[in-house]
Design a protein around this motif. Sequence first.
Motif, PDB file in Angstrom:
ATOM      1  N   ASP A 153       0.739  -0.946   0.073  1.00 28.11           N
ATOM      2  CA  ASP A 153      -0.146   0.159   0.014  1.00 28.11           C
ATOM      3  C   ASP A 153       0.870   1.281  -0.009  1.00 28.11           C
ATOM      4  N   VAL A 154       2.033   1.301   0.623  1.00 22.93           N
ATOM      5  CA  VAL A 154       2.786   2.443   0.730  1.00 22.93           C
ATOM      6  C   VAL A 154       3.023   2.990  -0.578  1.00 22.93           C
ATOM      7  N   ASN A 155       3.139   2.465  -1.546  1.00 25.03           N
ATOM      8  CA  ASN A 155       3.557   3.084  -2.850  1.00 25.03           C
ATOM      9  C   ASN A 155       2.590   3.421  -3.740  1.00 25.03           C
ATOM     10  N   HIS A 156       1.271   3.157  -3.218  1.00 19.93           N
ATOM     11  CA  HIS A 156      -0.020   3.716  -3.768  1.00 19.93           C
ATOM     12  C   HIS A 156      -0.363   3.124  -5.155  1.00 19.93           C
ATOM     13  N   ARG A 157       0.322   2.034  -5.597  1.00 24.26           N
ATOM     14  CA  ARG A 157      -0.015   1.571  -6.772  1.00 24.26           C
ATOM     15  C   ARG A 157      -1.680   0.723  -6.702  1.00 24.26           C
ATOM     16  N   ALA A 158      -1.651  -0.022  -5.772  1.00 23.08           N
ATOM     17  CA  ALA A 158      -2.945  -0.859  -5.700  1.00 23.08           C
ATOM     18  C   ALA A 158      -3.185  -1.274  -4.185  1.00 23.08           C
ATOM     19  N   LEU A 159      -4.186  -0.496  -3.553  1.00 21.75           N
ATOM     20  CA  LEU A 159      -4.235  -0.763  -2.238  1.00 21.75           C
ATOM     21  C   LEU A 159      -5.232  -1.939  -1.837  1.00 21.75           C
ATOM     22  N   LEU A 160      -4.589  -3.202  -1.726  1.00 19.69           N
ATOM     23  CA  LEU A 160      -5.218  -4.448  -1.723  1.00 19.69           C
ATOM     24  C   LEU A 160      -4.258  -5.319  -1.476  1.00 19.69           C
ATOM     25  N   THR A 161      -4.434  -6.192  -0.345  1.00 23.16           N
ATOM     26  CA  THR A 161      -3.669  -7.359   0.259  1.00 23.16           C
ATOM     27  C   THR A 161      -3.162  -8.214  -0.702  1.00 23.16           C
ATOM     28  N   HIS A 162      -3.857  -8.641  -1.671  1.00 20.95           N
ATOM     29  CA  HIS A 162      -3.243  -9.620  -2.652  1.00 20.95           C
ATOM     30  C   HIS A 162      -2.356  -8.841  -3.454  1.00 20.95           C
ATOM     31  N   GLN A 163      -2.833  -7.454  -4.211  1.00 21.68           N
ATOM     32  CA  GLN A 163      -1.579  -6.883  -4.905  1.00 21.68           C
ATOM     33  C   GLN A 163      -0.424  -6.603  -4.077  1.00 21.68           C
TER      34      GLN A 163
END
Length: 477
Positions: free
Chosen positions: A312-322
Amino acid sequence: MTETESIAYDVVVLGAGPVGENVADRTRAAGLSTAIVESELVGGECSYWACMPSKALLRPVIARADARRVPGLSQAVQGPLDAAAVLAHRDEFTSHWKDDGQVAWLDGIGADLHRGQGRLSGTREVTVEGPDGERRVLTARHAVAVCTGTRAALPDLPGLAQVKPWTSREATSAQAVPGRLIVVGGGVVAVEMATAWQALGSQVTLLVRGKGVLPRMEPFAGELVTESLKEAGAEVRTGTSVTAVTREGPTVVALTDTGDRIETDEILFATGREPRTDDLGLDTVGLEPGSWLSVDDSLRVTGSTWLYAVGDVNHRALLTHQGKYQARIAGAAIAARASGVPILETDPWGAHTATADHAAVPQVVFTDPEAASVGLSLAEAEQAGHRVRAVDIDLSRIAGASLYGDGYRGQARMVVDITREILLGVTFVGPGVGELIHSATIAVAGEVPIGRLWHAVPSYPTVSEVWLRLLEAYRDA
């Protein structure tokens, strides 16, 4: 405070949530010595305050809704949920907020756990302040990975601090059902928690600033979820913002921009996330504290040769699986670079580049009905300049859906790039559709030609037969 101890590792990971754990797992599997630093519970947000407890709360809600649609069973499940049993089951899912099992797993892979607040203190260096005041300086021969995730973002509202509002953490860990609950927001956390607490006995009022819920999905997703929430007894107000909150004894009062005064027992703000980077020492390496960290496709921070930001910290895709996907990529990239391998030249499988973050991100919203999507919506595809056609199917027409019982409501859409005849996005809404989304993810990520999908025959009678109907509709348009 004890004397500062210095320890050298190949890799240092900040954050022991699922993302940090997966980075550590991959670097250890590659033979790199690895330290992982955690200031709270090993297992992170997902295990204790997000994915696991929220789905434990929602599963009985969805199971009861499914059962109520089935003739011969519906009359047996008309009563209320046993809220105490649901909350107790949720507590088991979180291991009662103890991380012994997760710590044992870290021990099993050979990673060293350092408890305390970790901060960057220079190039390839992390200083850890332990709970007992002990200071350790961890140096990394190859890489430091920031995997600290996000926290709930609260608006700047008069009176908010005094009210002590719920965030996603309180909403998933509460030990009692509030009689009345205001949920502020229209995203995934808002609709999932509104669904759960309404079913558990709260009178929920959902306040949505925009025109509807789930604004990043196809419009019909938000419409069907809103319809279901209203039928369950929740009040949904769109185009409404909270302007101030106060607490009058046990009662919370919310004032809105429409001039309304709403009284409640608790108020949940599900209004976005912010990166947990404000207290990480980013300034010591030329970065801005509190910022999202920009990365390349190997998850290496822009302009750095040794610092990675994963999840999440890079803001690309705020999803656990990603985030876990990114962690596998980052771990492999760190290991390759540590061995001197030029990863972009010897990577035919794409194991060192997180390409799925750009075009094939799947998500499931665990409401009744479920909403699941992958890739681009029709609006997003059009805005990106693609020549596209949307194909829609009413899921209630599918034979497999009829097995779910009376009153099945759902819809499916695929967005087709008509130049290349591949799928850019797929959305399903309806009971049980969460288990359909991986087939769509494969089609989108693999850029499978429409003509080839025609030969992927769905089993009868399952809801997956929607694929046949979507392809027929595209062929016949």
